[in-house]
Every structure is written in structure tokens, then in C-alpha cells.
Design an enzyme around this catalytic site. Structure first.
Site, PDB file in Angstrom:
ATOM      1  N   ARG A  59     -29.575 -40.004  45.408  1.00 20.00           N
ATOM      2  CA  ARG A  59     -29.072 -41.333  45.769  1.00 20.00           C
ATOM      3  C   ARG A  59     -30.079 -42.120  46.593  1.00 20.00           C
ATOM      4  NH1 ARG A  59     -24.534 -37.873  46.469  1.00 20.00           N
ATOM      5  NH2 ARG A  59     -25.101 -37.819  48.656  1.00 20.00           N
ATOM      6  N   GLU A  96     -27.823 -24.541  56.098  1.00 17.80           N
ATOM      7  CA  GLU A  96     -26.855 -23.762  56.859  1.00 17.80           C
ATOM      8  C   GLU A  96     -26.757 -22.333  56.321  1.00 17.80           C
ATOM      9  OE1 GLU A  96     -22.206 -24.105  58.317  1.00 17.80           O
ATOM     10  OE2 GLU A  96     -23.125 -25.742  57.207  1.00 17.80           O
TER      11      GLU A  96
END
Length: 171
Positions: A59, A96
């Protein structure tokens, strides 16, 4: 700004349970809102002699290309591995749970180029920190990292150069 924030819809439990996804496609699909967002972001950088705008997959290509056009700058793409056809510089960074890798063409940024890094959303900041490292390694001069929106509660800007982060909308 509130009118732009209102057009971005929340999608609960996407991409996994417990996450509320900020879906920017509603803003992009509305011509007036998209133009307003691009105008507001680009006016911040007019006259700053931006030579390259770096758009981050995927994006960020939309935001980056629109800004590059408005600023009369080149657009540089940062992509997932294996998507760029020429010689690339790779950066692997921690997520993460695991790692990811990004690539940029080795000749896309020259020493001293004034660079604006653009993406749609600043969340945890890991991806953008990797892009900052890439641009710094290529000796580009980062003017700023700009975002259409920021999820402030994730503190992503703490991973980016102090004083060089701008977000149009904050959630």
C-alpha cells in the site's frame, strides 16, 4: 482530518482474532478523500527538494507514487524478496514472531539523495525501521518518514529517527 478518519473502516478480527484492522481501501476508493489525503501530505514537502520517494510494499506504493508525482520526484520501490529484477540490497529484520526480508535496487538511491519514505500506516515500526536502515546504508538523506495514518498505541515512531516522522491521521 476527522472526515478522512471517518471514511476509514474498522474490520474486527482481521487478520486474526482480537485485531481491529484499519481498512484504508474505503478512503482510496473515494476520489475526493484520496485527493485530499495526497494534497495534505504533499504540501508538507513542497519546496524541500525531495529527489526520491520510497514506497513500501504494497500500500505504500499507492501513497508513495502519488507523492512522487506531486513533488516531481522519482519513486523507489521496496519489495518482498525476489520481486525486483536487478541487483538488490537486502535487509532482514525481526518481527514479533520470526523475521522478514525486504529488498531495494542497489542503484535506486545515490549518496546524498534527499529521500522521503512513505507508507500507508505506521503500526509497530519494524518494517519502516528496516527501510530507514536500508536508505541510510545507501547514504540517502532521509527528509522524513510519512504515513497516511498511525496507530499511536503501538508506539512505532519510537523505532524511527526522532523528529523525522509525520502521520496525517492518528488513531
Amino acid at each position: 482530518m476527522e472526515d478522512l478518519k471517518k471514511i476509514i473502516r474498522d474490520i474486527p478480527d482481521f487478520p486474526k482474532k482480537g485485531i481491529i484492522f484499519k481498512d484504508i481501501t474505503t478512503l482510496l476508493a473515494d476520489a475526493g478523500s484520496f485527493q485530499k489525503m495526497v494534497d495534505l501530505l504533499s504540501h508538507r514537502y513542497i519546496g524541500q527538494k525531495i529527489e526520491k520517494v520510497v514506497g513500501v510494499e504494497a500500500r505504500g506504493f499507492i501513497v508513495g507514487a502519488a507523492l512522487a508525482y506531486k513533488l516531481g520526484a522519482g519513486i523507489v520501490l521496496v519489495r518482498k524478496p525476489g520481486k525486483l529484477p536487478s541487483e538488490t540490497f537486502k535487509k532482514t529484520y525481526d518481527l514479533e514472531y520470526g523475521t522478514d526480508t525486504l529488498e531495494i535496487h542497489t542503484d535506486a538511491i545515490k549518496k546524498g539523495d534527499r529521500v522521503l519514505i512513505a507508507d500507508d500506516l505506521l503500526a509497530t515500526g519494524g518494517t519502516m525501521a528496516a527501510v530507514v536502515d536500508m536508505v541510510n546504508s545507501m547514504e540517502g538523506e532521509i527528509v522524513e518518514c510519512c504515513f497516511m495514518a498511525e496507530l499511536e498505541f503501538l508506539h512505532g515512531r519510537s523505532k524511527l529517527p526522532k523528529g523525522k516522522v509525520f502521520s496525517l491521521l492518528k488513531f
